[in-house]
Write an enzyme that holds these catalytic residues in place. Structure first.
Site, PDB file in Angstrom:
ATOM      1  N   SER A   1     -20.331 -13.682 -11.203  1.00 13.15           N
ATOM      2  CA  SER A   1     -21.571 -13.654 -10.418  1.00 13.15           C
ATOM      3  C   SER A   1     -21.240 -13.884  -8.955  1.00 13.15           C
ATOM      4  O   SER A   1     -20.670 -14.910  -8.580  1.00 13.15           O
ATOM      5  CB  SER A   1     -22.519 -14.747 -10.901  1.00 13.15           C
ATOM      6  OG  SER A   1     -23.488 -14.982  -9.905  1.00 13.15           O
TER       7      SER A   1
ATOM      8  N   HIS B   1     -21.786  -9.195 -11.379  1.00 10.10           N
ATOM      9  CA  HIS B   1     -23.172  -9.586 -11.662  1.00 10.10           C
ATOM     10  C   HIS B   1     -23.853  -9.943 -10.337  1.00 10.10           C
ATOM     11  O   HIS B   1     -23.369 -10.788  -9.587  1.00 10.10           O
ATOM     12  CB  HIS B   1     -23.116 -10.789 -12.615  1.00 10.10           C
ATOM     13  CG  HIS B   1     -24.425 -11.330 -13.038  1.00 10.10           C
ATOM     14  ND1 HIS B   1     -25.145 -10.819 -14.100  1.00 10.10           N
ATOM     15  CD2 HIS B   1     -25.166 -12.368 -12.568  1.00 10.10           C
ATOM     16  CE1 HIS B   1     -26.257 -11.519 -14.266  1.00 10.10           C
ATOM     17  NE2 HIS B   1     -26.295 -12.465 -13.345  1.00 10.10           N
TER      18      HIS B   1
ATOM     19  N   ASP C   1     -27.166 -11.331  -8.421  1.00  8.64           N
ATOM     20  CA  ASP C   1     -28.361 -12.146  -8.628  1.00  8.64           C
ATOM     21  C   ASP C   1     -29.321 -11.990  -7.468  1.00  8.64           C
ATOM     22  O   ASP C   1     -29.064 -12.493  -6.374  1.00  8.64           O
ATOM     23  CB  ASP C   1     -27.954 -13.622  -8.743  1.00  8.64           C
ATOM     24  CG  ASP C   1     -27.221 -13.906 -10.035  1.00  8.64           C
ATOM     25  OD1 ASP C   1     -27.823 -13.732 -11.100  1.00  8.64           O
ATOM     26  OD2 ASP C   1     -26.033 -14.280  -9.968  1.00  8.64           O
TER      27      ASP C   1
ATOM     28  N   MET D   1     -32.986 -12.873  -5.952  1.00  7.48           N
ATOM     29  CA  MET D   1     -34.067 -13.869  -6.120  1.00  7.48           C
ATOM     30  C   MET D   1     -35.125 -13.675  -5.051  1.00  7.48           C
ATOM     31  O   MET D   1     -34.814 -13.200  -3.951  1.00  7.48           O
ATOM     32  CB  MET D   1     -33.487 -15.280  -5.981  1.00  7.48           C
ATOM     33  CG  MET D   1     -32.336 -15.565  -6.904  1.00  7.48           C
ATOM     34  SD  MET D   1     -31.721 -17.227  -6.624  1.00  7.48           S
ATOM     35  CE  MET D   1     -30.248 -17.197  -7.634  1.00  7.48           C
TER      36      MET D   1
ATOM     37  N   HIS E   1     -29.257  -8.634 -11.871  1.00  7.44           N
ATOM     38  CA  HIS E   1     -30.144  -9.594 -12.522  1.00  7.44           C
ATOM     39  C   HIS E   1     -31.253  -9.928 -11.535  1.00  7.44           C
ATOM     40  O   HIS E   1     -31.026 -10.641 -10.552  1.00  7.44           O
ATOM     41  CB  HIS E   1     -29.308 -10.847 -12.885  1.00  7.44           C
ATOM     42  CG  HIS E   1     -30.097 -11.977 -13.452  1.00  7.44           C
ATOM     43  ND1 HIS E   1     -29.592 -13.255 -13.540  1.00  7.44           N
ATOM     44  CD2 HIS E   1     -31.344 -12.039 -13.968  1.00  7.44           C
ATOM     45  CE1 HIS E   1     -30.487 -14.053 -14.085  1.00  7.44           C
ATOM     46  NE2 HIS E   1     -31.568 -13.335 -14.345  1.00  7.44           N
TER      47      HIS E   1
ATOM     48  N   MET F   1     -34.291 -11.838 -10.435  1.00 12.13           N
ATOM     49  CA  MET F   1     -35.104 -13.034 -10.646  1.00 12.13           C
ATOM     50  C   MET F   1     -36.278 -12.951  -9.688  1.00 12.13           C
ATOM     51  O   MET F   1     -36.409 -13.737  -8.735  1.00 12.13           O
ATOM     52  CB  MET F   1     -34.258 -14.289 -10.405  1.00 12.13           C
ATOM     53  CG  MET F   1     -33.345 -14.609 -11.566  1.00 12.13           C
ATOM     54  SD  MET F   1     -32.002 -15.682 -11.086  1.00 12.13           S
ATOM     55  CE  MET F   1     -30.857 -14.460 -10.488  1.00 12.13           C
TER      56      MET F   1
ATOM     57  N   MET G   1     -30.455 -16.793 -20.594  1.00 11.53           N
ATOM     58  CA  MET G   1     -30.143 -17.771 -19.546  1.00 11.53           C
ATOM     59  C   MET G   1     -29.773 -19.097 -20.201  1.00 11.53           C
ATOM     60  O   MET G   1     -30.521 -19.625 -21.022  1.00 11.53           O
ATOM     61  CB  MET G   1     -31.358 -17.988 -18.626  1.00 11.53           C
ATOM     62  CG  MET G   1     -31.673 -16.841 -17.695  1.00 11.53           C
ATOM     63  SD  MET G   1     -30.286 -16.242 -16.716  1.00 11.53           S
ATOM     64  CE  MET G   1     -29.814 -17.704 -15.777  1.00 11.53           C
TER      65      MET G   1
ATOM     66  N   ASP H   1     -25.620 -16.310 -19.209  1.00 16.52           N
ATOM     67  CA  ASP H   1     -25.497 -16.598 -17.779  1.00 16.52           C
ATOM     68  C   ASP H   1     -25.897 -18.042 -17.484  1.00 16.52           C
ATOM     69  O   ASP H   1     -27.031 -18.437 -17.758  1.00 16.52           O
ATOM     70  CB  ASP H   1     -26.442 -15.615 -17.053  1.00 16.52           C
ATOM     71  CG  ASP H   1     -26.392 -15.719 -15.545  1.00 16.52           C
ATOM     72  OD1 ASP H   1     -25.539 -16.428 -15.010  1.00 16.52           O
ATOM     73  OD2 ASP H   1     -27.236 -15.045 -14.910  1.00 16.52           O
TER      74      ASP H   1
HETATM   75  C1  DX5 Z   1     -28.438 -18.433 -11.832  1.00 18.04           C
HETATM   76  C2  DX5 Z   1     -27.804 -17.078 -11.787  1.00 18.04           C
HETATM   77  C3  DX5 Z   1     -26.408 -17.073 -12.235  1.00 18.04           C
HETATM   78  C4  DX5 Z   1     -25.494 -17.981 -11.461  1.00 18.04           C
HETATM   79  C5  DX5 Z   1     -24.594 -18.619 -12.472  1.00 18.04           C
HETATM   80  O1  DX5 Z   1     -29.788 -18.321 -11.634  1.00 18.04           O
HETATM   81  O2  DX5 Z   1     -28.517 -16.145 -12.588  1.00 18.04           O
HETATM   82  O3  DX5 Z   1     -25.870 -15.760 -12.357  1.00 18.04           O
HETATM   83  O4  DX5 Z   1     -24.731 -17.347 -10.482  1.00 18.04           O
HETATM   84  O5  DX5 Z   1     -23.831 -19.566 -11.846  1.00 18.04           O
HETATM   85  P1  DX5 Z   1     -22.861 -20.545 -12.624  1.00 18.04           P
HETATM   86  O6  DX5 Z   1     -21.889 -19.695 -13.386  1.00 18.04           O
HETATM   87  O7  DX5 Z   1     -22.244 -21.334 -11.531  1.00 18.04           O
HETATM   88  O8  DX5 Z   1     -23.748 -21.354 -13.540  1.00 18.04           O
HETATM   89 ZN    ZN Z   2     -27.537 -14.167 -13.056  1.00 22.36          ZN
END
Ligand code: DX5
Ligand code: ZN
Length: 216
Positions: A8, A33, A35, A37, A66, A68, A137, A175
């Site tokens: 990620s 990956h 992320d 948000m 991903h 969010m 998650m 994840d």
């Molecule tokens: C959290 C993200 C993850 C995050 C995971 O909301 O969706 O992808 O980067 O981070 P680690 O591996 O540090 O838990």
């Molecule tokens: Zn993620």
């Protein structure tokens, strides 16, 4: 099949993303990956499409986005533009999930549905046959570096059972809080794809850790 590893980028060095992407290109990582948000669905804001659009120019790895964000259906074109293979939308973030999943397919991407830690696997009963992947998650989404929620192991087994029952080909991705220890338990329970952020990027030797995660 060896474990698919999807680092990620959330835990990468944002002041020097190119260097981290080059490291991932050299590594055995299968995917990257991403992320995204919105500060509404989750209490944080990461990076957006102007950043992710640049990444496809410097990596050949499969991109796994991903989202969010609320109403992810508004951004299907934008995700397509990033060159993403997988588009992950949260079960909790959209009302017409079936329609969104079909739209993702119509745009030539693989649909994945993400479940928050409190959302039961059984809620996927009527959509599992349409999915290429389910993302479970194992932390509450929004931040890297959180502690793994062990109840996820039970959810992986339940999801595996549902997939087998329905003759589905969906991959199981997990994840949050993934490291060698939690990763091993997840793979033993049936996970196909491990996302890891802080565990990989805080290491002195991220390429080696990626290799070790792949071998789980
Ligand atoms: C959290 C993200 C993850 C995050 C995971 O909301 O969706 O992808 O980067 O981070 P680690 O591996 O540090 O838990
Ligand atoms: Zn993620």
């Amino acid at each position: 099949m060896s474990t698919i590893v999807a680092p990620s980028l959330l835990s990468a060095n944002f002041l020097n993303l190119e260097k981290d992407i080059e490291m991932l290109n050299r590594s055995e990582a299968d995917w990257i990956h991403l992320d995204i948000m919105d500060g509404v669905f989750v209490p944080n804001i990461s990076f957006g499409f102007p950043v992710t659009n640049l990444l496809k120019k410097i990596t050949k790895k499969t991109l796994d986005t991903h989202l969010m964000i609320v109403q992810p259906e508004k951004f299907i074109n934008e995700v397509k533009e990033t060159g993403s293979t997988y588009m992950n939308v949260h079960y909790e973030a959209t009302i017409h999930l079936h329609r969104v999943v079909q739209e993702i397919k119509n745009h030539g991407m693989k649909p994945a549905v993400t479940l928050n830690p409190h959302t039961p696997v059984s809620f996927l009963d009527d959509i599992i046959s349409d999915l290429d992947m389910v993302l479970l998650m194992s932390v509450n989404p929004g931040y890297g570096g959180q502690k793994f929620i062990t109840n996820t192991l039970k959810k992986v087994s339940q999801l595996k059972e549902l997939i087998l029952q329905r003759n589905s080909t969906a991959l199981i991705e997990v994840d949050g809080g993934v490291n060698l220890e939690t990763g091993k338990m997840l793979v033993d329970a049936g996970a196909d794809v491990l996302v890891a952020g802080s565990f990989i990027f805080s290491s002195e030797n991220p390429e080696e850790l990626i290799k070790e995660l792949k071998a789980l």
